[in-house]
Scaffold this active site. Structure first.
Site, PDB file in Angstrom:
ATOM      1  N   TYR A   1      18.899   2.226  55.075  1.00 21.48           N
ATOM      2  CA  TYR A   1      18.615   3.585  55.534  1.00 21.48           C
ATOM      3  C   TYR A   1      19.941   4.310  55.786  1.00 21.48           C
ATOM      4  CZ  TYR A   1      13.918   1.736  56.250  1.00 21.48           C
ATOM      5  OH  TYR A   1      12.687   1.144  56.061  1.00 21.48           O
TER       6      TYR A   1
ATOM      7  N   ASN B   1       6.641   9.012  51.687  1.00 21.71           N
ATOM      8  CA  ASN B   1       6.706   8.968  50.225  1.00 21.71           C
ATOM      9  C   ASN B   1       5.287   9.044  49.644  1.00 21.71           C
ATOM     10  OD1 ASN B   1       7.101   8.382  47.513  1.00 21.71           O
ATOM     11  ND2 ASN B   1       8.058   6.392  47.871  1.00 21.71           N
TER      12      ASN B   1
ATOM     13  N   CYS C   1      10.577   3.205  47.593  1.00 23.12           N
ATOM     14  CA  CYS C   1      10.945   3.158  49.002  1.00 23.12           C
ATOM     15  C   CYS C   1      10.977   1.723  49.518  1.00 23.12           C
ATOM     16  CB  CYS C   1      10.013   4.034  49.844  1.00 23.12           C
ATOM     17  SG  CYS C   1       8.269   3.706  49.645  1.00 23.12           S
ATOM     18  N   HIS C   2      10.343   0.787  48.790  1.00 23.68           N
ATOM     19  CA  HIS C   2      10.391  -0.616  49.212  1.00 23.68           C
ATOM     20  C   HIS C   2      11.804  -1.195  49.094  1.00 23.68           C
ATOM     21  CE1 HIS C   2       9.630  -0.815  44.841  1.00 23.68           C
ATOM     22  NE2 HIS C   2      10.292  -1.962  44.882  1.00 23.68           N
TER      23      HIS C   2
ATOM     24  N   GLU D   1      10.975  -8.516  42.334  1.00 24.45           N
ATOM     25  CA  GLU D   1      12.144  -7.979  41.644  1.00 24.45           C
ATOM     26  C   GLU D   1      13.292  -8.989  41.631  1.00 24.45           C
ATOM     27  OE1 GLU D   1      13.243  -4.049  42.950  1.00 24.45           O
ATOM     28  OE2 GLU D   1      11.221  -3.273  42.611  1.00 24.45           O
TER      29      GLU D   1
END
Length: 146
Positions: free
Chosen positions: A72, A93, A101-102, A130
């Site tokens: 952030y 979002n 946003c994850h 990911e």
């Protein structure tokens, strides 16, 4: 619109504001399913970002590479604002998963929150997916500890 898919073997539903996506629902669902299987790293969907601060934060989130995270604070420094303001924008979002946003975490690597269905558990599964696809046991920028 609701988009339901399996992420790491668990069914997850994402609420997506389809008015912001220039694609038919079937294309959105197909691409989210491909992403969840690990077959897609980028969405080929045109997304209309909202005006103002939320749109600025969303634009910054789209720049975070697949398999990486930013804090952030990182995004706040880029946007000349406070980390808490970035966190609040992430929570609003309207197209989670499509605008990643994850991939935004706390400075200590903590996941803190996720506005999509399943909250932090879903965020963890997306980040794990990911990391596995890119072949890293942890995120490249910093580990994501809960």
């Amino acid at each position: 619109m609701h988009v339901q898919t399996d992420v790491d073997g668990r069914s997850t539903t994402f609420e997506i504001d389809e008015a912001l996506v220039d694609a038919p629902p079937v294309a959105i669902r197909r691409q989210v399913s491909e992403y969840a299987r690990g077959d897609r790293r980028r969405f080929d969907l045109e997304i209309e970002l909202p005006d103002g601060f939320l749109g600025e934060v969303m634009a910054a989130m789209t720049e975070i590479p697949y398999g990486e995270t930013r804090t952030y604070g990182d995004l706040a420094a880029t946007l000349d604002t406070a980390p808490v303001a970035v966190g609040q924008a992430c929570g609003r979002n309207p197209v989670p998963i499509l605008v990643p946003c994850h991939r935004v975490v706390a400075g200590d690597g903590g996941l803190r929150g996720y506005s999509a269905n399943g909250g932090v558990e879903t965020k963890r599964r997306l980040l794990d997916l990911e990391a596995r696809v890119v072949g890293d046991p942890v995120q490249r920028e910093l580990p994501t500890n809960e």
